[in-house]
Design a protein around this motif. Structure first.
Motif, PDB file in Angstrom:
ATOM      1  N   GLY A   1      -3.571  -7.651   3.847  1.00 15.97           N
ATOM      2  CA  GLY A   1      -4.671  -6.704   3.860  1.00 15.97           C
ATOM      3  C   GLY A   1      -4.996  -6.228   2.471  1.00 15.97           C
ATOM      4  O   GLY A   1      -4.236  -6.431   1.520  1.00 15.97           O
ATOM      5  N   PRO A   2      -6.148  -5.590   2.317  1.00 17.64           N
ATOM      6  CA  PRO A   2      -6.587  -5.157   0.983  1.00 17.64           C
ATOM      7  C   PRO A   2      -5.675  -4.084   0.413  1.00 17.64           C
ATOM      8  O   PRO A   2      -5.025  -3.345   1.136  1.00 17.64           O
ATOM      9  CB  PRO A   2      -7.994  -4.615   1.249  1.00 17.64           C
ATOM     10  CG  PRO A   2      -7.981  -4.212   2.688  1.00 17.64           C
ATOM     11  CD  PRO A   2      -7.080  -5.184   3.374  1.00 17.64           C
ATOM     12  N   ARG A   3      -5.641  -4.020  -0.887  1.00 15.39           N
ATOM     13  CA  ARG A   3      -4.868  -2.992  -1.579  1.00 15.39           C
ATOM     14  C   ARG A   3      -5.612  -1.663  -1.470  1.00 15.39           C
ATOM     15  O   ARG A   3      -6.819  -1.605  -1.664  1.00 15.39           O
ATOM     16  CB  ARG A   3      -4.700  -3.380  -3.053  1.00 15.39           C
ATOM     17  CG  ARG A   3      -3.789  -2.448  -3.853  1.00 15.39           C
ATOM     18  CD  ARG A   3      -3.678  -2.991  -5.277  1.00 15.39           C
ATOM     19  NE  ARG A   3      -2.816  -2.172  -6.121  1.00 15.39           N
ATOM     20  CZ  ARG A   3      -1.499  -2.297  -6.225  1.00 15.39           C
ATOM     21  NH1 ARG A   3      -0.895  -3.255  -5.516  1.00 15.39           N
ATOM     22  NH2 ARG A   3      -0.793  -1.529  -7.020  1.00 15.39           N
ATOM     23  N   ILE A   4      -4.897  -0.616  -1.138  1.00 18.98           N
ATOM     24  CA  ILE A   4      -5.526   0.693  -1.002  1.00 18.98           C
ATOM     25  C   ILE A   4      -5.168   1.561  -2.194  1.00 18.98           C
ATOM     26  O   ILE A   4      -4.137   1.358  -2.848  1.00 18.98           O
ATOM     27  CB  ILE A   4      -5.110   1.388   0.316  1.00 18.98           C
ATOM     28  CG1 ILE A   4      -3.588   1.583   0.379  1.00 18.98           C
ATOM     29  CG2 ILE A   4      -5.605   0.605   1.518  1.00 18.98           C
ATOM     30  CD1 ILE A   4      -3.141   2.399   1.562  1.00 18.98           C
ATOM     31  N   GLY A   5      -6.037   2.538  -2.466  1.00 19.58           N
ATOM     32  CA  GLY A   5      -5.828   3.393  -3.623  1.00 19.58           C
ATOM     33  C   GLY A   5      -5.928   4.866  -3.283  1.00 19.58           C
ATOM     34  O   GLY A   5      -5.831   5.276  -2.111  1.00 19.58           O
ATOM     35  N   ALA A   6      -6.158   5.670  -4.306  1.00 18.95           N
ATOM     36  CA  ALA A   6      -6.171   7.121  -4.152  1.00 18.95           C
ATOM     37  C   ALA A   6      -7.271   7.590  -3.207  1.00 18.95           C
ATOM     38  O   ALA A   6      -7.119   8.607  -2.513  1.00 18.95           O
ATOM     39  CB  ALA A   6      -6.331   7.792  -5.517  1.00 18.95           C
ATOM     40  N   GLU A   7      -8.388   6.858  -3.141  1.00 12.28           N
ATOM     41  CA  GLU A   7      -9.492   7.272  -2.261  1.00 12.28           C
ATOM     42  C   GLU A   7      -9.059   7.264  -0.795  1.00 12.28           C
ATOM     43  O   GLU A   7      -9.429   8.159  -0.022  1.00 12.28           O
ATOM     44  CB  GLU A   7     -10.692   6.358  -2.469  1.00 12.28           C
ATOM     45  CG  GLU A   7     -11.914   6.771  -1.645  1.00 12.28           C
ATOM     46  CD  GLU A   7     -13.108   5.862  -1.878  1.00 12.28           C
ATOM     47  OE1 GLU A   7     -14.127   6.046  -1.191  1.00 12.28           O
ATOM     48  OE2 GLU A   7     -13.015   4.968  -2.747  1.00 12.28           O
ATOM     49  N   THR A   8      -8.264   6.266  -0.423  1.00 13.78           N
ATOM     50  CA  THR A   8      -7.761   6.207   0.953  1.00 13.78           C
ATOM     51  C   THR A   8      -6.878   7.410   1.256  1.00 13.78           C
ATOM     52  O   THR A   8      -6.948   7.990   2.347  1.00 13.78           O
ATOM     53  CB  THR A   8      -6.965   4.906   1.162  1.00 13.78           C
ATOM     54  OG1 THR A   8      -7.820   3.786   0.907  1.00 13.78           O
ATOM     55  CG2 THR A   8      -6.433   4.812   2.584  1.00 13.78           C
ATOM     56  N   VAL A   9      -6.049   7.779   0.299  1.00 15.56           N
ATOM     57  CA  VAL A   9      -5.177   8.946   0.484  1.00 15.56           C
ATOM     58  C   VAL A   9      -6.009  10.210   0.613  1.00 15.56           C
ATOM     59  O   VAL A   9      -5.731  11.082   1.454  1.00 15.56           O
ATOM     60  CB  VAL A   9      -4.176   9.063  -0.681  1.00 15.56           C
ATOM     61  CG1 VAL A   9      -3.295  10.299  -0.497  1.00 15.56           C
ATOM     62  CG2 VAL A   9      -3.307   7.816  -0.766  1.00 15.56           C
ATOM     63  N   ASP A  10      -7.045  10.339  -0.205  1.00 22.30           N
ATOM     64  CA  ASP A  10      -7.915  11.519  -0.131  1.00 22.30           C
ATOM     65  C   ASP A  10      -8.606  11.610   1.227  1.00 22.30           C
ATOM     66  O   ASP A  10      -8.734  12.705   1.801  1.00 22.30           O
ATOM     67  CB  ASP A  10      -8.967  11.473  -1.240  1.00 22.30           C
ATOM     68  CG  ASP A  10      -8.370  11.772  -2.614  1.00 22.30           C
ATOM     69  OD1 ASP A  10      -7.287  12.389  -2.657  1.00 22.30           O
ATOM     70  OD2 ASP A  10      -8.990  11.380  -3.621  1.00 22.30           O
TER      71      ASP A  10
END
Length: 402
Positions: free
Chosen positions: A106-115
């Protein structure tokens, strides 16, 4: 060390609550086991046994039989097992739900997903202000499972992984609270323990203390007072002296409540005082975590009044309750019903049955509008307490209507 009557009362209460019985339920079962049609042992008699005002004596073997224990079990001093702070190794089963999967896809997730997750979790908290556990438990559990899947199945950096663990801890706290309010106490305990583990892995001692304190509060309110008291104190220690002032105030409030439930008045009042002192330091600190938004002077005043009510000090409790309830947000129906229920008990203890009946009517009306086992349980406490005043017309009308 408890007296003999204190040991018997504490054991009867603990075993009764473990079976989900009211005092009236136990009284009926005792009379049935004795082969009696009349009721020489009623709810009030069970209450006297449990608080140590009276010893069952000839009824002790019958009560033991009904509860499925021996007479020796009822007279022994209860020693609950030591309860360390939950940790991942101690409490999570094989197949750790917080273990990252190798070969994640799956795609790499970043800070936006956490927000985005952080905003949904806070939305769940705000929903809990106006809705009850029965309404929210399904979406809360879905949110928790979704957060765990993000952590386990998606690619992310180490920093994002730690932020996800913190959010898993936060959603576990509110999901555990909601499950507890819905009466799903075993599920709530598992959720809280999972959340503590997530918070500890994230290095967030304040959040771990909040989760452990939430579990302690549930234990204290479901017949595990001694365990709850120890865990409430451990939660305070887990957070540490550097925890935000609001956090320490909340955790001290839980310590105070646990002492009140075990009848330890001086430690309870000392913890209340420390909670108030901690809150006064909050203004000079950086902003506290978002999950502490509701901790303020009014909430501490409510806990203070509840502690005094539990300790049977109505002259202290009633002025506090009158003040805070006069300005409480009426949209928070569950909390309003709960706090009014303590007002009823305080009024009854102050020998004001007419006003107690008037407030009890409001409690009953509010409780029918929320799907909360916590509120339903308090309604039962209110009705049981008012039985003593059944001869008062206003009280009898409330009891008959209920």
């Amino acid at each position: 060390m408890r007296s003999m009557s204190g040991n018997i009362g504490a054991n009867i209460r603990r075993l009764r609550l473990a079976r989900g019985w009211s005092q009236s339920d136990l009284a009926r079962r005792v009379c049935r086991a004795a082969g009696l049609r009349s009721a020489p042992v009623g709810r009030q008699e069970i209450s006297r046994y449990e608080v140590g005002k009276r010893v069952p004596r000839e009824w002790l073997p019958v009560i033991a039989t009904v509860l499925g224990v021996t007479v020796q079990d009822l007279t022994a001093e209860y020693q609950p097992p030591d309860l360390p702070l939950p940790s991942l190794d101690d409490y999570l089963p094989a197949g750790d739900p917080l273990a990252s999967l190798s070969g994640r896809r799956g795609p790499r997730i970043g800070a936006e997903t956490v927000d985005n997750l952080r905003q949904r979790v806070h939305g769940l908290r705000l929903a809990d202000d106006v809705l009850a556990g029965g309404d929210l438990v399904r979406p809360a559990l879905r949110e928790l499972r979704s957060a765990i899947r993000l952590y386990r199945e998606k690619s992310h950096s180490a920093d994002v992984g730690l932020a996800l663990l913190s959010q898993i801890g936060e959603v576990a706290q509110i999901a555990g609270w909601i499950a507890s309010d819905a009466g799903q106490h075993e599920e709530a305990e598992l959720i809280y323990r999972l959340g503590v583990s997530a918070a500890q892995q994230a290095g967030d001692a304040t959040l771990a203390g909040n989760l452990a304190g939430s579990l302690a509060y549930q234990m204290t309110n479901t017949g595990r007072e001694a365990e709850g008291s120890r865990l409430a104190r451990a939660a305070l220690e887990e957070a540490g002296a550097t925890a935000p002032a609001k956090a320490r105030a909340l955790y001290l409030d839980r310590v105070a409540w646990s002492h009140a439930k075990t009848g330890d008045a001086q430690p309870a009042m000392r913890a209340l005082g420390e909670a108030g002192e901690a809150l006064t330091r909050a203004d000079g600190e950086p902003e506290a975590p978002a999950y502490l938004y509701w901790v303020d002077e009014g909430e501490l005043q409510i806990m203070e009044s509840r502690v005094y009510t539990e300790l049977r000090r109505p002259l202290r409790a009633i002025p506090l309750l009158r003040d805070v309830l006069s300005r409480y947000d009426a949209t928070h129906q569950r909390e309003l019903a709960l706090y009014l229920s303590w007002f009823v008990i305080a009024l009854a203890d102050a020998n004001e049955p007419e006003e107690a009946a008037s407030v009890a009517k409001r409690v009953l009306t509010l409780s029918t509008q929320v799907s909360s086992e916590r509120t339903a349980s308090r309604v039962r406490v209110v009705l049981n307490r008012l039985e003593e005043y059944r001869d008062v017309p206003q009280v009898r009308a409330v009891l008959d209507a209920a």
